[in-house]
Design an enzyme around this catalytic site. Structure first.
Site, PDB file in Angstrom:
ATOM      1  N   GLY A 223       0.736  -1.206  -0.046  1.00  0.00           N
ATOM      2  CA  GLY A 223      -0.049  -0.057  -0.098  1.00  0.00           C
ATOM      3  C   GLY A 223       0.752   1.121  -0.124  1.00  0.00           C
ATOM      4  O   GLY A 223       2.059   1.315   0.170  1.00  0.00           O
ATOM      5  N   LYS A 229       0.559   0.376   7.342  1.00  0.00           N
ATOM      6  CA  LYS A 229       1.193  -1.064   7.202  1.00  0.00           C
ATOM      7  C   LYS A 229       1.911  -1.482   8.497  1.00  0.00           C
ATOM      8  O   LYS A 229       1.601  -2.670   9.068  1.00  0.00           O
ATOM      9  CB  LYS A 229       1.955  -0.970   5.825  1.00  0.00           C
ATOM     10  N   HIS A 445      -4.769  35.684 -11.695  1.00  0.00           N
ATOM     11  CA  HIS A 445      -4.530  34.273 -11.894  1.00  0.00           C
ATOM     12  C   HIS A 445      -5.447  33.145 -11.003  1.00  0.00           C
ATOM     13  O   HIS A 445      -6.105  32.352 -11.608  1.00  0.00           O
ATOM     14  CB  HIS A 445      -3.212  33.890 -11.612  1.00  0.00           C
ATOM     15  N   GLU A 446      -5.698  33.463  -9.758  1.00  0.00           N
ATOM     16  CA  GLU A 446      -6.370  32.622  -8.760  1.00  0.00           C
ATOM     17  C   GLU A 446      -7.772  32.662  -9.388  1.00  0.00           C
ATOM     18  O   GLU A 446      -8.528  31.657  -9.223  1.00  0.00           O
ATOM     19  CB  GLU A 446      -5.975  32.661  -7.489  1.00  0.00           C
ATOM     20  N   HIS A 449      -8.676  30.622 -12.186  1.00  0.00           N
ATOM     21  CA  HIS A 449      -8.742  29.369 -11.689  1.00  0.00           C
ATOM     22  C   HIS A 449     -10.273  29.066 -10.962  1.00  0.00           C
ATOM     23  O   HIS A 449     -11.152  27.883 -11.397  1.00  0.00           O
ATOM     24  CB  HIS A 449      -7.994  28.807 -10.713  1.00  0.00           C
ATOM     25  N   ASP A 521       1.203  25.118 -13.465  1.00  0.00           N
ATOM     26  CA  ASP A 521      -0.237  24.668 -13.907  1.00  0.00           C
ATOM     27  C   ASP A 521       0.023  24.021 -15.239  1.00  0.00           C
ATOM     28  O   ASP A 521      -0.624  23.043 -15.775  1.00  0.00           O
ATOM     29  CB  ASP A 521      -1.059  25.863 -14.120  1.00  0.00           C
TER      30      ASP A 521
HETATM   31  P1  ADP Z   1       3.116   2.632   6.576  1.00  0.00           P
HETATM   32  O1  ADP Z   1       4.119   1.902   7.363  1.00  0.00           O
HETATM   33  O2  ADP Z   1       1.900   2.347   5.979  1.00  0.00           O
HETATM   34  O3  ADP Z   1       4.079   3.744   5.811  1.00  0.00           O
HETATM   35  P2  ADP Z   1       2.652   3.628   9.185  1.00  0.00           P
HETATM   36  O4  ADP Z   1       1.869   2.194   9.798  1.00  0.00           O
HETATM   37  O5  ADP Z   1       3.940   3.824   9.701  1.00  0.00           O
HETATM   38  O6  ADP Z   1       2.295   3.717   7.705  1.00  0.00           O
HETATM   39  O7  ADP Z   1       1.603   4.863   9.876  1.00  0.00           O
HETATM   40  C1  ADP Z   1       2.086   6.010   9.648  1.00  0.00           C
HETATM   41  C2  ADP Z   1       1.292   6.872  10.726  1.00  0.00           C
HETATM   42  O8  ADP Z   1       0.099   6.922  10.313  1.00  0.00           O
HETATM   43  C3  ADP Z   1       1.306   6.049  12.036  1.00  0.00           C
HETATM   44  O9  ADP Z   1       1.486   6.969  12.927  1.00  0.00           O
HETATM   45  C4  ADP Z   1       0.042   5.698  12.171  1.00  0.00           C
HETATM   46  O10 ADP Z   1      -0.378   5.500  13.566  1.00  0.00           O
HETATM   47  C5  ADP Z   1      -0.902   6.353  11.378  1.00  0.00           C
HETATM   48  N1  ADP Z   1      -1.988   5.574  10.631  1.00  0.00           N
HETATM   49  C6  ADP Z   1      -1.974   5.341   9.216  1.00  0.00           C
HETATM   50  N2  ADP Z   1      -3.149   4.779   9.117  1.00  0.00           N
HETATM   51  C7  ADP Z   1      -3.679   4.254  10.052  1.00  0.00           C
HETATM   52  C8  ADP Z   1      -4.952   3.915  10.461  1.00  0.00           C
HETATM   53  N3  ADP Z   1      -5.777   3.271   9.532  1.00  0.00           N
HETATM   54  N4  ADP Z   1      -5.626   4.190  11.640  1.00  0.00           N
HETATM   55  C9  ADP Z   1      -4.727   4.617  12.639  1.00  0.00           C
HETATM   56  N5  ADP Z   1      -3.564   5.267  12.375  1.00  0.00           N
HETATM   57  C10 ADP Z   1      -3.156   5.143  11.241  1.00  0.00           C
HETATM   58 ZN    ZN Z   2      -2.210  28.514 -11.194  1.00  0.00          ZN
END
Ligand code: ADP
Ligand code: ZN
Ligand code: MG
Length: 637
Positions: A223, A229, A445-446, A449, A521
């Site tokens: 992911g 993860k 410009h903004e 948009h 842009d």
């Molecule tokens: P990855 O390993 O997928 O890069 P991490 O597990 O290290 O991500 O998560 C990064 C941070 O985001 C952590 O501090 C985690 O607590 C938070 N986080 C990410 N997804 C969730 C989730 N589904 N629920 C709670 N906290 C999350």
């Molecule tokens: Zn712009």
């Protein structure tokens, strides 16, 4: 050596092992040196002649013959060596040692018997090889010892050190320490469900076995970064209550060749010893990258490590209850060997959170934060498409910091808004002095948009327009989709291109010239248009052809290796298609703005006055009721 009396590292204060070994070494060396000098004897050495004289005089009580060595006891103590110069009474010795000549002394035994000396004989002590060893290795030993001690000191005494680099750096978390559970992971229903099976197995391996169940050995969490993860892997250990060995791919890469491989070996050995357990290899891609794909040939160290990992994955006995989990955000670059059956053959994909999941994640991270009443987490969740759990956590942290800086008791909605902008677009730039002219250009410009976003039917709803300079831009127009989308129609893409062109179109219309402000842009529009043509078959000429490679960044080595898969002529036509998409988008934007020239001035006026205006206000000025509903269209998309 330099830090002998200088800096003291904390580990060194315990000095235990280092100091102890140093003393042992010194004593050993001294003992060896003594032995070398005295030939291993404590008795004083005398001449052979003197020995024979003493025997003939009848002053020898007894001797021991040990090969060529003779040791013995005098009847009357004898002074050996010269008398001391200062005239003191010389010391006399009772015992002595001497050597029989190599060619032997045929008369010796009979002489001894004549004199009634008691004779004891022992087999020769063959110390030749021993002394040879000692003499040749003593210096090495000493030097080695010194180097060793030096290393220990450099490593700060304690556990680490040169001889420990091969040891696994894996942190072993005891089950009771692993308190993370599935409750700490918001959303992620799919992954949780798939991991349940593993938890059940780890809790009671034999129960699953009895039913003839075969449990996957290797799980690969896949992911984007920050989707939780690592968190999930911890939670599995926490839920199952088993030891959790966590190591990150980059931990393997250190110092000396071969260390990575021995770390892998060590890690698995530990895990097997404490089974049932989990080995978690985070960021697998840093060792598991496809072999031979790198630039300038392979990376030996990495390949060795990878090979070791592969053989460990294969080397489990059927009854060893170790689950190997790993995580990566680049499954595309993993070596295919890692993904073969029996290795990481089970994939669990951990996607970016949906709106609902984002809200759940936010709920988790506001638990310990006091919120003002005007905070609407649902709104925050829906205005953060494409944000990972880590990003959301970050926003709430920033918001808390902003609230603290403003000395508020609670986190207010504006803190959250500001935090989100900061995370999305970087910090505000204060003290930037722009001329009136520059400010006007940015505002037009903004506004360009904003107007196209408000007027084009399929553009995402306008959230706000701002001309506050930030780290990455001088101003910003924010649009947020009402909900997450997974499939986009061509019409949506065309409107999006037009909104991107809105800035440039407005500048051209008002000032009659191009500015550098639209550079970003244009780049983005170009990228999008190319993708439309190459990957999505959204141009007329190539309506049914996807000529682009896989989306997302391409692994460096591959990018260079992979060739364009179409002819030069096609390439020219692709360029033309891209150009016509962009031209058309520009035209549409320009028409939108031209048709509402007065409203443009009004929006700019308010922008320059207030720096930031909500999307609703832009719609008011334009007299647009509401953006046309797109629900029906989206459902069949
Ligand atoms: P990855 O390993 O997928 O890069 P991490 O597990 O290290 O991500 O998560 C990064 C941070 O985001 C952590 O501090 C985690 O607590 C938070 N986080 C990410 N997804 C969730 C989730 N589904 N629920 C709670 N906290 C999350
Ligand atoms: Zn712009
Ligand atoms: Mg991680």
């Amino acid at each position: 050596m330099a830090d002998f009396k200088g800096r003291k590292t904390p580990g060194q204060q315990a000095a235990g092992p280092g100091g102890f070994w140093r003393i042992v070494l010194i004593i050993l060396a001294a003992w060896l040196a003594m032995n070398l000098l005295t030939g291993g004897r404590n008795e004083p050495l005398i001449d052979y002649t003197m020995f024979l004289n003493q025997v003939e005089r009848g002053n020898v009580e007894s001797v021991t013959l040990e090969g060529r060595e003779v040791t013995g006891v005098f009847k009357e103590p004898v002074q050996i060596g010269d008398a001391p110069a200062n005239g003191a009474k010389p010391a006399k010795n009772e015992r002595f040692t001497t050597h029989v000549p190599d060619f032997g002394d045929d008369d010796l035994l009979s002489t001894l018997r004549e004199q009634g000396v008691s004779v004891k004989t022992l087999p020769a002590r063959d110390r030749g090889w021993f002394w040879y060893l000692v003499i040749s290795f003593l210096p090495l030993l000493l030097i080695g010892g010194l180097i060793y001690m030096q290393y220990r000191r450099m490593q700060g005494g304690g556990g680490g050190g040169m001889f420990n680099i091969g040891k696994s750096k894996a942190r072993r978390a005891e089950p009771e320490k692993q308190k993370t559970t599935f409750d700490d992971v918001a959303g992620a229903k799919g992954p949780k469900k798939e991991l349940e099976e593993i938890i059940n197995f780890l809790k009671d391996p034999s129960a699953v076995r009895k039913l003839g169940g075969e449990v996957p050995r290797g799980m690969l969490l896949v992911g984007p970064p920050g989707t939780g993860k690592t968190l999930l892997a911890r939670a599995v250990a926490g839920e199952a209550g088993v030891p959790f060995y966590h190591i990150s791919g980059s931990d393997f890469m250190e110092m000396f060749v071969g260390v990575g491989a021995s770390r892998v070996r060590d890690l698995f050995k530990e895990a097997k010893k404490n089974a049932p357990s989990i080995v978690f290899i985070d960021e697998l891609d840093s060792i598991g990258r496809r072999r031979g794909a790198g630039l300038g040939g392979g990376h030996d160290e990495r390949e060795q490590t990878l090979n070791q990992l592969l053989s460990e994955l294969d080397g489990f006995e059927p009854n060893e209850d170790v689950i190997v989990m790993s995580a990566t955000n680049r499954p595309d670059i993993l070596d295919p060997a890692l993904l073969r059956p029996g290795r990481f053959d089970r994939r669990v994909s951990v996607p970016m959170p949906s709106v609902d999941e984002r809200e759940e994640i936010l709920d988790i991270y506001v638990r310990n934060k006091p919120l003002a009443d005007d905070v609407d987490l649902r709104r925050l969740a829906s205005s953060t498409p494409g944000f990972s759990g880590a990003d959301l956590e970050n926003i709430l942290n920033e918001a808390a910091l902003l609230a603290a800086r403003a000395e508020r008791e609670e986190i207010a909605n504006k803190d959250i808004e500001n935090a989100r902008d900061k995370v999305m677009m970087g910090l505000q730039r204060h003290g930037l002095t722009m001329t009136e002219e520059e400010k006007r250009i940015v505002a037009f410009h903004e506004a360009g948009h904003a107007m196209t976003a408000a007027l084009l039917p399929r553009a995402d709803p306008l959230h706000k327009v701002s001309v506050i300079p930030r780290a990455q831009s001088m101003g910003v127009t924010q649009q947020f989709p009402e909900r997450d989308r997974y499939i986009y129609r061509k019409e949506y893409m065309l409107d999006r291109l037009a909104v991107m062109m809105g800035g440039r179109a407005s500048e051209m219309l008002v000032f009659g010239t191009a500015t550098s402000g639209a550079g970003n842009d244009l780049q983005q529009a170009f990228k999008l248009a190319r993708r439309m043509v190459l990957s999505w078959g959204m141009s007329e000429k190539f309506a049914h052809m996807a000529m682009g490679g896989p989306e997302g960044q391409v692994f460096l080595g591959e990018e260079i290796a992979s060739r364009r898969e179409y002819s030069d002529q096609t390439a020219t036509e692709v360029d033309l298609e891209v150009k016509s998409l962009l031209d058309e988008a520009y035209q549409r934007a320009r028409e939108c703005i031209e048709d509402h020239r007065e409203e443009l001035d009004k929006i700019v006026e308010e922008l320059l006055d207030q720096e930031e205006i909500p999307g609703k206000r832009v719609l008011d000025i334009l007299g647009v009721e509401k953006q046309p509903p797109k629900e029906a269209e989206r459902q069949d998309a």
